[in-house]
Every structure is written in structure tokens, then in C-alpha cells.
Scaffold this active site. Structure first.
Site, PDB file in Angstrom:
ATOM      1  N   GLU A 156     -32.588 -21.151 -14.379  1.00 28.73           N
ATOM      2  CA  GLU A 156     -32.613 -20.850 -13.048  1.00 28.73           C
ATOM      3  C   GLU A 156     -32.146 -19.239 -12.722  1.00 28.73           C
ATOM      4  O   GLU A 156     -31.545 -19.438 -11.855  1.00 28.73           O
ATOM      5  CB  GLU A 156     -32.178 -22.011 -12.161  1.00 28.73           C
ATOM      6  CG  GLU A 156     -32.712 -23.281 -12.366  1.00 28.73           C
ATOM      7  CD  GLU A 156     -32.322 -24.401 -11.502  1.00 28.73           C
ATOM      8  OE1 GLU A 156     -31.569 -24.170 -10.575  1.00 28.73           O
ATOM      9  OE2 GLU A 156     -32.804 -25.504 -11.478  1.00 28.73           O
ATOM     10  N   GLU A 257     -34.899 -30.887 -16.562  1.00 25.57           N
ATOM     11  CA  GLU A 257     -34.289 -31.557 -15.848  1.00 25.57           C
ATOM     12  C   GLU A 257     -35.002 -32.358 -14.841  1.00 25.57           C
ATOM     13  O   GLU A 257     -36.146 -32.049 -14.305  1.00 25.57           O
ATOM     14  CB  GLU A 257     -33.143 -30.893 -14.846  1.00 25.57           C
ATOM     15  CG  GLU A 257     -32.055 -30.142 -15.748  1.00 25.57           C
ATOM     16  CD  GLU A 257     -31.162 -29.461 -14.638  1.00 25.57           C
ATOM     17  OE1 GLU A 257     -31.401 -29.670 -13.446  1.00 25.57           O
ATOM     18  OE2 GLU A 257     -30.264 -28.703 -14.961  1.00 25.57           O
TER      19      GLU A 257
END
Length: 536
Positions: A156, A257
């Protein structure tokens, strides 16, 4: 104390023998899927596995404490997990016991390369010698284990449209770590990226990491996605749209995730969809977030010493993972793709340069630094470097030390050097242009080394402006190895997970040494003759 050559050989033989007892076979990437060595597809049934930290430690390496790994493995097996994702490891620690524990139980490890304070900063991105060294140290420490599934080069880092320039630095890191694995003689362990699921950038970002030359693209692509909440559906969650978007992707893609907590308890019904025929042509499984309970309340267990208590979500995830068994299609029956997509032009939102930052070279930085005549004084604290940079770079051009990943991409010849080396460069540049090397006592003159050989070639290639690309040999690209310096603990007790990529100990594992097994076998052959032949 120094060990004899024979002692080193004996130690190495023991380590190699332990590898021979490995339970799992390495998983590799071919085209858009993961594969077992027998030619059947590998699907990730995973969970994030990074214990919380406390006190002054920056993170806790989850792969160093044998008792903790042995405590947890039975619960991981009960979850039907075949993969754990770890977000930060100590490259100087010994991982033999935990890696063997997981190997014996058929569990693979997907490891991030960064740590909380050594990572590509999305707000001020760079790809430097120090970062490259940290990442390759992690590679060297884990590469010998057959159950390493892959390495995550960034998590990210690009948050939204405001910092798409950071993608160029992550892509350069993936490129260079991939090449390092080849140069170091490790097996071909895949290297990829894990992104958030941001609406405006998701498509352009996915295309960016899968476009260009094969050596530049990711080996896999993960998405941290939390859109399926409660008893949702393919359509309501957007899984159908995401699947359509990735139908032509050329490398494996998976959920790095998942596990929305807006509806409790989490029943993890998205697992049924993820491993259904509707999605498995595109997706290679996913990683539930997460094993350990922390302040964010995503955990499925709590731990205390030797004790583990399962939480409400545990049986739901266990039941769902146990209930799915996607088709293990043979590779010979599938059409494999091995090249990336064509890179699109920059868009109104996506500004990352396809021209990537250069491969960091320690040799180049040391060469440049040794030939400076005006350098920062020894007494100047690094916290004051910023003021000096600000002053000097208002008076002269500092492009030689700067890097800009916004299209078309502009990178100084020495933009990957450390802050002191870069400061020495600009102080000397000011001195050469304007004279004077004092800066109110912050700089001093020194006798510079004359550039010869390859150093002379580097400086010549950089040019007088220090903005040209410098070509270096593969050996010069390899960063030197050494002990890390992170203030952290290697006992059970960092939190990884969602967020920017901000997610080294003295003992070095025999299985984690910086030389590879082929080189060691050659050494053993010289020392012990026929014994090495038997091992091979």
C-alpha cells in the site's frame, strides 16, 4: 573465533541435510498462476501472521521463536491454512526452527521485504542503496527455505491519486530484487506488490505493475480488499467487477488481505466465492486478516505465553477454508502467458513514470563521495542536514541528488546515495561553482581521491550536471552484506496489516548465509570429496 574450513563444511552439510528433509516442494510462477512442482495449481489459503509489539521494539519477527511457532501451528492447521503472510522479519536472526515447523506442516511463507522504519515512503518515495541492502538481506535470510512462497516489495505504498509517483520506486525495487535473486544464485522466488483497493487508481495501478518488459513487471499482484461484509454477494461486494478487470492479467493475482469487520461475527462467506469457478480462473486465493488479535480487532485468536484462545471468528474461517477445494488443473492443459501488457500513457489520475529509477549502486556512491573536496563537517548532526540542503539547493541546481517518479521520470545520477553522501555532493558542487567551503563551520575542505578505473568511468557517465544514467555491471549492483541495526525483538509478542509500507540481532542462521548452496557444494567438494557428491 575463526572456524576451520572443515568446521564450516560440517556446519554447512548439516544445514543442507536439513533442507533435504523439507516436506513441501517450492511453488513457482508460470504465466498467471502459481504451480506446484508436479504441475498442478497452487491456491493460497492464507492468514496474516504478525504478532503485536510493545515497548521500545519496532516490530516482532514472527519466524524466530520455536516455541511460539510450535504453539501456533496446530491452530493454523485447524484453520486449513497453507500460507502465512509476515510483514517484517529480522534478516540477522535464525529462522531455521520456525521455517521447519511450518514446512513440516505444509505451510508456506509470504514475506514482506520492508520493516516499519526501512521502507519506501509513499509521501516522499526513494529507492536507495540502504533500502536495496535491507531488502536483499531479507531475501538472503529466507531464500534457502523451500516453503518461501514469495516476497512482497511494497504494501500500500501508493495510497491514492495524490502519490502515484511512488509506484515508479516500488516497481524499480521489484525489478532490482528480482535481478538480485538471479545474481545471487537463489532459486527463482517470485517478487510482487500488495496494493489497497482505491477506486480511482485501482485499474491504472494494476496495469502499471503488469506492463513493460518481463524483467520490470511484478511476478504477482496482491490486493488488500475488504468489500465483502457479512452475507454479501459477488455483485454487492464488487467481486464480479474486480474479476472482470483482472481477466487478462498476465501474472498471479490474489487477495493479499481480506476480512471486513463491519458485520460481526465474520462468517468469511467470501471464501466460498473466492474459491468458486466464478473466480478461480482469475484469482489464486487469498490471505485472511489476521491471526493475532490486536487493537484493531481483526484477530481470530488471543495469545498469552503458551496459551492460545480462539475467538468468535476462528471457527467460521476454519469451516470456510476446510469447505473449499478448487480444481488443481494441470499446467499442461492451460495456456500460459509470460509477457507483460503494453504500458498506457499517463492519465488524469495516474502520473507514475514508466521510466524507472536506476538500480542503486554502492560502488557509485562511494566513488562519488571519495572524490569530493568540500564535505560536511564531522560535528554536524544528521538532523541538521535538512537546513544545509535547503540553503545550498536554493543557490545551485541539486538535480543530481533528486528523484522524481512523476512521468516522464527524472532521476539524478546520485539520487540513490545516502543523505551524507548527497550532502557532500551538493556542498562540493557549491564550492566548485562559487568557491568557499565553510558554511558557518558546517563544512570543511579535504584531500579528494583521484578517480581512476571504474570510478572515473562512473563520474564521466554522470556528466558535469550529475543527471545522466550510469551503467554498472551486475557485480557493482550487488550491495554489500552486513548485520542490520533495527531495534527490535525476535521473540513472540509488530503489527503488519493495512496501511502504508511502513511495516536488523547478531546471530546469523547457517541456512541464511549470503552465499548460495551451489557455492557451498563447491567448497565442500574441495574439503570432503565424495561426501558432497552423495549430498548432491
Amino acid at each position: 573465533m575463526k572456524l576451520s574450513l572443515l568446521s564450516l563444511a560440517a556446519a554447512g552439510l548439516a544445514s543442507l541435510a536439513s533442507f533435504a528433509e523439507a516436506t513441501v516442494s517450492p511453488v513457482h510462477v508460470d504465466g498467471r498462476y502459481f504451480w506446484y512442482q508436479n504441475g498442478t495449481r497452487f491456491f493460497i489459503k492464507g492468514i496474516a501472521y504478525q504478532p503485536d509489539h510493545s515497548g521500545d521494539v519496532k516490530y516482532v519477527d514472527p519466524l524466530t521463536d520455536k516455541s511460539t511457532c510450535e504453539r501456533d501451528v496446530k491452530y493454523l492447521k485447524e484453520l486449513s491454512v497453507n500460507t502465512i503472510r509476515v510483514y517484517s522479519v529480522n534478516s540477522s536472526a535464525n529462522h531455521d526452527d520456525c521455517m521447519k515447523t511450518f514446512d513440516d506442516n505444509g505451510i508456506y511463507v509470504l514475506s514482506d521485504l520492508s520493516s516499519p522504519d526501512v521502507s519506501i515512503n509513499g509521501a516522499d518515495p526513494s529507492w536507495t542503496v540502504d533500502l536495496f541492502k535491507h531488502y536483499t538481506d531479507v531475501v538472503d535470510s529466507l531464500a534457502p527455505y523451500n516453503n518461501v512462497l514469495g516476497f512482497v516489495g511494497g504494501n500500500e505504498v501508493v495510497q491514492n491519486a495524490s502519490n502515484t509517483n511512488a509506484a515508479a520506486f516500488v516497481k524499480a525495487a521489484v525489478r532490482d530484487v528480482k535481478q538480485y535473486i538471479v545474481n545471487a544464485g537463489h532459486r527463482q522466488i517470485p517478487v510482487g506488490y500488495s496494493t489497497n483497493d482505491e477506486e480511482k487508481t485501482r485499474v491504472a495501478m494494476s496495469e502499471y505493475f503488469d506492463c513493460g518488459e518481463k524483467e520490470d513487471i511484478v511476478d504477482f499482484y496482491g490486493i488488500n480488499i475488504y468489500e465483502w461484509c457479512g452475507d454479501s454477494s459477488m455483485q454487492k461486494s464488487g467481486y464480479d467487477v474486480r474479476t472482470e478487470e483482472f481477466k487478462n492479467y498476465t501474472v498471479p493475482v490474489f487477495f493479499s488481505e481480506f476480512g471486513c469487520i463491519d458485520v460481526r461475527p465474520r462468517k468469511f462467506t467470501e471464501v466460498k466465492a473466492l474459491f468458486s469457478d466464478d473466480m478461480t480462473d482469475v484469482w489464486s486465493g487469498g490471505i485472511a486478516y489476521e491471526y493475532f488479535e490486536a487493537d484493531n480487532h481483526y484477530g481470530v485468536v488471543t495469545t498469552s505465553g503458551d496459551s492460545v484462545s480462539t475467538l468468535t471468528d476462528f471457527p467460521h474461517l476454519s469451516s470456510m477454508y476446510a469447505s473449499v477445494q478448487p480444481s488443481s488443473t494441470q499446467s499442461s492443459s492451460m495456456s500460459l502467458t509470460s509477457s507483460g501488457l503494453s504500458c498506457s500513457a499517463t492519465q488524469s489520475v495516474w502520473k507514475a513514470a514508466t521510466n524507472l529509477p536506476p538500480t542503486p549502486s554502492e560502488d557509485v556512491c562511494e566513488c562519488m563521495d571519495s572524490t569530493r573536496q568540500c564535505i560536511v563537517a564531522d560535528g554536524v548532526d544528521s538532523s541538521d542536514y535538512g537546513d544545509l540542503f535547503g540553503y545550498v539547493c536554493n543557490l545551485i541546481d541539486c538535480d543530481a541528488i533528486n528523484a522524481n517518479g512523476t512521468s516522464p521520470g527524472k532521476y539524478g545520477s546520485f539520487s540513490y546515495c545516502d543523505s551524507k553522501q548527497k550532502l557532500n555532493y551538493v556542498l562540493d558542487a557549491y564550492y566548485q561553482q562559487k568557491g568557499g567551503c565553510d558554511f558557518k563551520g558546517s563544512a570543511s575542505s579535504t584531500s579528494a581521491t583521484s578517480a581512476t578505473g571504474s570510478c572515473k568511468s562512473y563520474l564521466s557517465a554522470a556528466g558535469s550536471s550529475g543527471t545522466n544514467a550510469i551503467s554498472v555491471t551486475p557485480n557493482a549492483n550487488a550491495v554489500s552484506k552486513g548485520n542490520g541495526t533495527d531495534n527490535m525483538s525476535s521473540t513472540s509478542g509488530g503489527s503488519g496489516g493495512s496501511g502504508n509500507d511502513t511495516k536488523s540481532g547478531n546471530e546469523k542462521s547457517a541456512a541464511s548465509s549470503s552465499f548460495n548452496s551451489k557455492a557451498f557444494i563447491a567448497l565442500v567438494s574441495m574439503v570432503t570429496g565424495g561426501v558432497a557428491v552423495l549430498l548432491i
